[in-house]
Design a protein around this motif. Structure first.
Motif, short mmCIF file in Angstrom:
data_model
loop_
_atom_site.label_atom_id
_atom_site.label_comp_id
_atom_site.label_asym_id
_atom_site.label_seq_id
_atom_site.Cartn_x
_atom_site.Cartn_y
_atom_site.Cartn_z
N ASP A 59 0.83 -1.20 0.00
CA ASP A 59 0.00 0.00 0.00
C ASP A 59 0.87 1.26 0.00
OD1 ASP A 59 -2.23 -1.57 0.04
OD2 ASP A 59 -2.71 -1.23 2.15
N GLN A 106 -6.67 -1.82 -4.73
CA GLN A 106 -7.00 -0.66 -3.89
C GLN A 106 -8.36 -0.08 -4.28
OE1 GLN A 106 -4.98 1.40 -1.68
NE2 GLN A 106 -3.04 0.32 -1.74
N ARG A 109 -11.16 -3.15 -3.48
CA ARG A 109 -11.27 -3.76 -2.15
C ARG A 109 -11.19 -2.76 -1.01
NH1 ARG A 109 -7.44 -9.19 -2.60
NH2 ARG A 109 -8.48 -10.11 -4.41
N SER A 110 -10.50 -1.65 -1.22
CA SER A 110 -10.37 -0.67 -0.12
C SER A 110 -10.51 0.74 -0.65
CB SER A 110 -9.01 -0.85 0.58
OG SER A 110 -7.94 -0.71 -0.35
N TRP A 112 -11.82 3.08 0.71
CA TRP A 112 -11.67 4.02 1.82
C TRP A 112 -10.20 4.26 2.18
CZ3 TRP A 112 -14.45 -0.56 1.95
CH2 TRP A 112 -13.71 -1.68 2.35
N GLY A 113 -9.29 3.53 1.52
CA GLY A 113 -7.86 3.71 1.81
C GLY A 113 -7.35 5.04 1.28
#
Length: 222
Positions: A59, A106, A109-110, A112-113
């Motif tokens: 990340d 990213q 799946r995420s 909100w990252g």
């Protein structure tokens, strides 16, 4: 020369830089804490002090490259800034082919990252400055993002497949094969064969951006 402290010698930034180098050389499989400690000539404990696990490291590497690609000098023209931003992302993915997969992870799946909000904010600010209806901002920004990462990802895949192969020779062979197709079944493919032989990937990519921008700005005139 002043002696470097332990903190200076092994910062989070240096760890991320080394991780990017390993990912560029061998992809995600080539990045392990063992290979990282060998490259940095340190112990795993020193790395774990800065990064908890491989997922966090991936990340961080992704975020670092995306932050650099999104650094666009203001020009006063949202269209031009979108072009510069899009090309920066395209070239970042071309230089770091593993980045395409990480971005897909990213974004899906995420969301909100740190990466997804940064990308959408950078593109979305320029979209909103185009004067299009606010109700279309999300759709317009998504269309640009999907095109950028789809086209850039395909280009990165082509780079991997053609590693060591002369691009001009490959395109010439493909175009020649299309020219030999049956004209009754593949009239379109035969007609564009010459364009395939001579095309430039970046110019083609930016033409796609312009086509999307034309569609987006047309909404503001309705």
């Amino acid at each position: 020369m002043a002696q470097r402290t332990r903190e200076d010698a092994l910062s989070r930034e240096r760890i991320v830089e080394a991780a990017v180098e390993l990912l560029d050389a061998a992809g995600e499989r080539g990045l392990t804490f063992r290979t990282l400690t060998e490259r940095l000539a340190t112990g795993p404990g020193a790395i774990y002090w800065h990064v908890a696990n491989k997922a966090e490291l991936l990340d961080a590497a992704t975020d670092s490259l995306i932050s650099d690609a999104l650094a666009v000098d203001p020009t006063g023209s949202p269209e031009e800034e979108i072009r510069v931003l899009a090309l920066g992302l395209f070239e970042a993915i071309a230089r770091h082919p593993w980045l395409s997969t990480q971005l897909a992870v990213q974004l899906s799946r995420s969301p909100w990252g740190s990466v997804t909000p940064r990308i959408f904010e950078s593109i979305g600010q320029r979209v909103s400055a185009l004067g299009v209806p606010e109700a279309t901002w999300f759709t317009a920004t998504s269309a640009l993002a999907h095109y950028i990462f789809g086209a850039a990802g395909q280009n990165a895949a082509n780079v991997r497949v053609l590693d060591g192969v002369d691009r001009a020779e490959f395109l010439h062979a493909a175009a020649s094969a299309w020219e030999d197709l049956d004209s009754g079944e593949f009239p379109f493919m035969k007609s564009i064969a010459g364009q395939v032989r001579e095309h430039d990937d970046r110019e083609q990519f930016l033409t796609g951006i312009d086509l999307i921008l034309t569609g987006i700005t047309a909404q503001g005139r309705d």
